[in-house]
Design a protein around this motif. Structure first.
Motif, mmCIF file in Angstrom:
data_model
loop_
_atom_site.group_PDB
_atom_site.id
_atom_site.type_symbol
_atom_site.label_atom_id
_atom_site.label_comp_id
_atom_site.label_asym_id
_atom_site.label_seq_id
_atom_site.Cartn_x
_atom_site.Cartn_y
_atom_site.Cartn_z
ATOM 1 N N LEU A 45 1.420 -0.995 0.282
ATOM 2 C CA LEU A 45 0.067 -0.342 0.058
ATOM 3 C C LEU A 45 0.755 1.195 0.057
ATOM 4 C CD1 LEU A 45 -2.866 -1.187 2.547
ATOM 5 C CD2 LEU A 45 -2.994 -0.765 -0.368
ATOM 6 N N GLY A 48 2.307 2.757 -3.359
ATOM 7 C CA GLY A 48 1.391 2.782 -3.733
ATOM 8 C C GLY A 48 1.100 2.224 -4.874
ATOM 9 N N LEU A 49 0.922 1.200 -4.862
ATOM 10 C CA LEU A 49 -0.008 -0.162 -5.493
ATOM 11 C C LEU A 49 -1.235 0.468 -5.510
ATOM 12 C CD1 LEU A 49 0.849 -2.859 -6.632
ATOM 13 C CD2 LEU A 49 0.541 -4.098 -5.068
ATOM 14 N N SER A 50 -2.085 0.479 -6.702
ATOM 15 C CA SER A 50 -3.266 0.391 -6.523
ATOM 16 C C SER A 50 -4.106 -0.992 -5.881
ATOM 17 C CB SER A 50 -3.974 0.596 -8.060
ATOM 18 O OG SER A 50 -3.754 -0.306 -8.442
ATOM 19 N N ILE A 51 -5.328 -0.567 -5.220
ATOM 20 C CA ILE A 51 -6.048 -1.078 -4.813
ATOM 21 C C ILE A 51 -6.291 -2.280 -5.424
ATOM 22 C CG2 ILE A 51 -8.847 -1.901 -3.326
ATOM 23 C CD1 ILE A 51 -6.407 0.226 -2.212
ATOM 24 N N ASN A 52 -6.824 -2.320 -6.777
ATOM 25 C CA ASN A 52 -7.076 -3.456 -7.669
ATOM 26 C C ASN A 52 -5.782 -3.964 -7.985
ATOM 27 O OD1 ASN A 52 -9.350 -2.446 -8.060
ATOM 28 N ND2 ASN A 52 -8.804 -0.743 -9.891
ATOM 29 N N ARG A 53 -4.221 -3.453 -8.199
ATOM 30 C CA ARG A 53 -3.541 -4.547 -7.931
ATOM 31 C C ARG A 53 -3.146 -5.358 -7.189
ATOM 32 N NH1 ARG A 53 -1.383 -8.158 -10.563
ATOM 33 N NH2 ARG A 53 1.327 -7.998 -10.448
#
Length: 74
Positions: A45, A48-53
């Motif tokens: 998190l 910067g990982l997207s929530i979807n990823r």
């Protein structure tokens, strides 16, 4: 594997650690693997990982717990 790199341990060592916790009858909520997974999730998190990823990546790590807990693929 990103999970191994994050913890700077080989998967075999992570598995051995989890097995030791289980054999020592440590409650699931207090096992090292739970803390390691939560730390890894926070790292993903924070990176910067997207929530979807994250939803795609984190279940793969949690799958590891199922293998340890039930001794089979789930």
């Amino acid at each position: 594997m990103k999970y191994e790199s994050f913890h700077r341990m080989a998967m075999k060592d992570l598995i051995d650690e989890a097995i030791m916790d289980e054999e020592s009858n440590i409650p699931l909520k207090n096992r090292l693997i739970k803390r390691r997974l939560m730390d890894f999730r926070a790292y993903l998190l924070d990176s910067g990982l997207s929530i979807n990823r994250l939803e795609l990546t984190f279940p793969e790590s949690r799958h590891f717990i199922g293998i340890l807990k039930w001794g089979c693929l789930i």
